[in-house]
Design a protein around this motif. Structure first.
Motif, PDB file in Angstrom:
ATOM      1  N   VAL A 282     118.409 -17.876  70.936  1.00 36.99           N
ATOM      2  CA  VAL A 282     117.374 -18.564  71.707  1.00 36.99           C
ATOM      3  C   VAL A 282     117.095 -19.901  71.036  1.00 36.99           C
ATOM      4  O   VAL A 282     116.857 -19.951  69.832  1.00 36.99           O
ATOM      5  N   SER A 283     117.110 -20.957  71.810  1.00 41.72           N
ATOM      6  CA  SER A 283     116.751 -22.278  71.287  1.00 41.72           C
ATOM      7  C   SER A 283     115.241 -22.406  71.284  1.00 41.72           C
ATOM      8  O   SER A 283     114.582 -22.148  72.291  1.00 41.72           O
ATOM      9  N   THR A 284     114.718 -22.808  70.117  1.00 39.01           N
ATOM     10  CA  THR A 284     113.274 -22.957  69.976  1.00 39.01           C
ATOM     11  C   THR A 284     112.951 -24.313  69.367  1.00 39.01           C
ATOM     12  O   THR A 284     113.811 -24.954  68.761  1.00 39.01           O
ATOM     13  N   ILE A 285     111.706 -24.708  69.536  1.00 36.87           N
ATOM     14  CA  ILE A 285     111.241 -25.986  68.995  1.00 36.87           C
ATOM     15  C   ILE A 285     109.775 -25.832  68.606  1.00 36.87           C
ATOM     16  O   ILE A 285     109.064 -24.984  69.162  1.00 36.87           O
ATOM     17  N   ALA A 286     109.342 -26.648  67.667  1.00 38.33           N
ATOM     18  CA  ALA A 286     107.944 -26.619  67.211  1.00 38.33           C
ATOM     19  C   ALA A 286     107.046 -27.332  68.210  1.00 38.33           C
ATOM     20  O   ALA A 286     107.489 -28.257  68.903  1.00 38.33           O
ATOM     21  N   PRO A 287     105.789 -26.952  68.287  1.00 37.14           N
ATOM     22  CA  PRO A 287     104.872 -27.601  69.230  1.00 37.14           C
ATOM     23  C   PRO A 287     104.649 -29.084  68.936  1.00 37.14           C
ATOM     24  O   PRO A 287     104.316 -29.846  69.840  1.00 37.14           O
ATOM     25  N   ALA A 288     104.865 -29.524  67.701  1.00 37.67           N
ATOM     26  CA  ALA A 288     104.663 -30.927  67.345  1.00 37.67           C
ATOM     27  C   ALA A 288     105.867 -31.814  67.690  1.00 37.67           C
ATOM     28  O   ALA A 288     105.774 -33.039  67.613  1.00 37.67           O
ATOM     29  N   ALA A 289     106.978 -31.214  68.112  1.00 40.00           N
ATOM     30  CA  ALA A 289     108.154 -32.002  68.481  1.00 40.00           C
ATOM     31  C   ALA A 289     107.816 -32.898  69.666  1.00 40.00           C
ATOM     32  O   ALA A 289     107.084 -32.501  70.577  1.00 40.00           O
ATOM     33  N   THR A 290     108.354 -34.106  69.656  1.00 40.47           N
ATOM     34  CA  THR A 290     108.075 -35.037  70.749  1.00 40.47           C
ATOM     35  C   THR A 290     108.901 -34.684  71.977  1.00 40.47           C
ATOM     36  O   THR A 290     109.934 -34.010  71.867  1.00 40.47           O
ATOM     37  N   VAL A 291     108.468 -35.157  73.120  1.00 41.60           N
ATOM     38  CA  VAL A 291     109.202 -34.923  74.356  1.00 41.60           C
ATOM     39  C   VAL A 291     110.628 -35.474  74.260  1.00 41.60           C
ATOM     40  O   VAL A 291     111.568 -34.797  74.685  1.00 41.60           O
ATOM     41  N   PRO A 292     110.838 -36.683  73.687  1.00 38.28           N
ATOM     42  CA  PRO A 292     112.224 -37.129  73.517  1.00 38.28           C
ATOM     43  C   PRO A 292     113.064 -36.162  72.666  1.00 38.28           C
ATOM     44  O   PRO A 292     114.239 -35.938  72.967  1.00 38.28           O
ATOM     45  N   GLU A 293     112.475 -35.560  71.643  1.00 37.93           N
ATOM     46  CA  GLU A 293     113.203 -34.578  70.830  1.00 37.93           C
ATOM     47  C   GLU A 293     113.567 -33.355  71.661  1.00 37.93           C
ATOM     48  O   GLU A 293     114.673 -32.810  71.532  1.00 37.93           O
ATOM     49  N   VAL A 294     112.650 -32.927  72.511  1.00 39.76           N
ATOM     50  CA  VAL A 294     112.935 -31.801  73.409  1.00 39.76           C
ATOM     51  C   VAL A 294     114.088 -32.163  74.338  1.00 39.76           C
ATOM     52  O   VAL A 294     115.033 -31.383  74.510  1.00 39.76           O
ATOM     53  N   ALA A 295     114.030 -33.345  74.948  1.00 36.21           N
ATOM     54  CA  ALA A 295     115.071 -33.781  75.882  1.00 36.21           C
ATOM     55  C   ALA A 295     116.428 -33.859  75.193  1.00 36.21           C
ATOM     56  O   ALA A 295     117.447 -33.456  75.771  1.00 36.21           O
ATOM     57  N   ILE A 296     116.445 -34.358  73.970  1.00 35.72           N
ATOM     58  CA  ILE A 296     117.707 -34.444  73.221  1.00 35.72           C
ATOM     59  C   ILE A 296     118.269 -33.046  72.974  1.00 35.72           C
ATOM     60  O   ILE A 296     119.461 -32.805  73.159  1.00 35.72           O
ATOM     61  N   MET A 297     117.416 -32.115  72.582  1.00 33.95           N
ATOM     62  CA  MET A 297     117.873 -30.737  72.341  1.00 33.95           C
ATOM     63  C   MET A 297     118.454 -30.126  73.620  1.00 33.95           C
ATOM     64  O   MET A 297     119.523 -29.513  73.602  1.00 33.95           O
ATOM     65  N   LEU A 298     117.746 -30.302  74.742  1.00 32.68           N
ATOM     66  CA  LEU A 298     118.233 -29.757  76.010  1.00 32.68           C
ATOM     67  C   LEU A 298     119.593 -30.352  76.371  1.00 32.68           C
ATOM     68  O   LEU A 298     120.507 -29.630  76.784  1.00 32.68           O
ATOM     69  N   ALA A 299     119.729 -31.657  76.201  1.00 36.72           N
ATOM     70  CA  ALA A 299     120.980 -32.331  76.554  1.00 36.72           C
ATOM     71  C   ALA A 299     122.116 -31.921  75.623  1.00 36.72           C
ATOM     72  O   ALA A 299     123.219 -31.610  76.094  1.00 36.72           O
ATOM     73  N   GLU A 300     121.874 -31.915  74.324  1.00 38.54           N
ATOM     74  CA  GLU A 300     122.925 -31.593  73.366  1.00 38.54           C
ATOM     75  C   GLU A 300     123.420 -30.156  73.506  1.00 38.54           C
ATOM     76  O   GLU A 300     124.608 -29.886  73.387  1.00 38.54           O
ATOM     77  N   ARG A 301     122.505 -29.256  73.780  1.00 39.89           N
ATOM     78  CA  ARG A 301     122.871 -27.833  73.882  1.00 39.89           C
ATOM     79  C   ARG A 301     123.242 -27.431  75.305  1.00 39.89           C
ATOM     80  O   ARG A 301     123.602 -26.282  75.537  1.00 39.89           O
TER      81      ARG A 301
END
Length: 144
Positions: free
Chosen positions: A14-33
């Motif tokens: 499961v891909s997870t992220i911290a609540p403090a991660a920025t929206v661009p960081e979330v978008a990058i994770m979604l795109a890369e994975r």
């Protein structure tokens, strides 16, 4: 067929992220994975919410460029419905259809064990139908 069966084939990652991660960081994770959603998890490994591609698009429409300064914790959907390993594929499909969402975390005894998508559910349903067709074909062929 159950959600546990889907996870056996798909895997439990499961891909997870911290609540403090920025929206661009979330978008990058979604795109890369090449995934459509990520779970927001706190330091104690508790699921706080989920952020999907759809959430990002809606936030962009509502907030414009300000969205780039927001965090996963601000953007996430907090009321996350979950499935359990014993949830049937049909029950999972009904939950996702009624709630109009495409990703469903799987929890076993308050522990996150996986995440399934509507694509996983559809694939499982197709496998079920293929098995039924093969069984009926074998039955008819044996009767002839």
């Amino acid at each position: 067929m159950t959600v546990a069966t889907i996870l056996k084939h798909k895997g439990y990652s499961v891909s997870t992220i911290a609540p403090a991660a920025t929206v661009p960081e979330v978008a990058i994770m979604l795109a890369e994975r090449r995934i459509g959603a990520v779970l927001v998890i706190d330091q104690e490994e508790q699921m706080l919410g989920i952020v999907s591609e759809r959430d990002i698009v809606r936030c962009l429409a509502a907030n414009g460029a300000r969205m780039l300064e927001m965090t996963a914790g601000q953007l996430m959907t907090r009321a996350v419905q979950v499935a359990h390993p014993g949830t049937t594929v049909n029950e999972a499909m009904q939950l996702m259809t009624a709630g109009r969402f495409r990703h469903l975390p799987v929890v076993d005894h308050d522990t996150l064990v996986g995440l399934i998508s509507i694509g996983d559910v559809v694939k499982a349903r197709i496998m079920q139908q293929d098995t039924v067709v093969e069984s009926l074909t074998a039955y008819v062929a044996g009767s002839a």
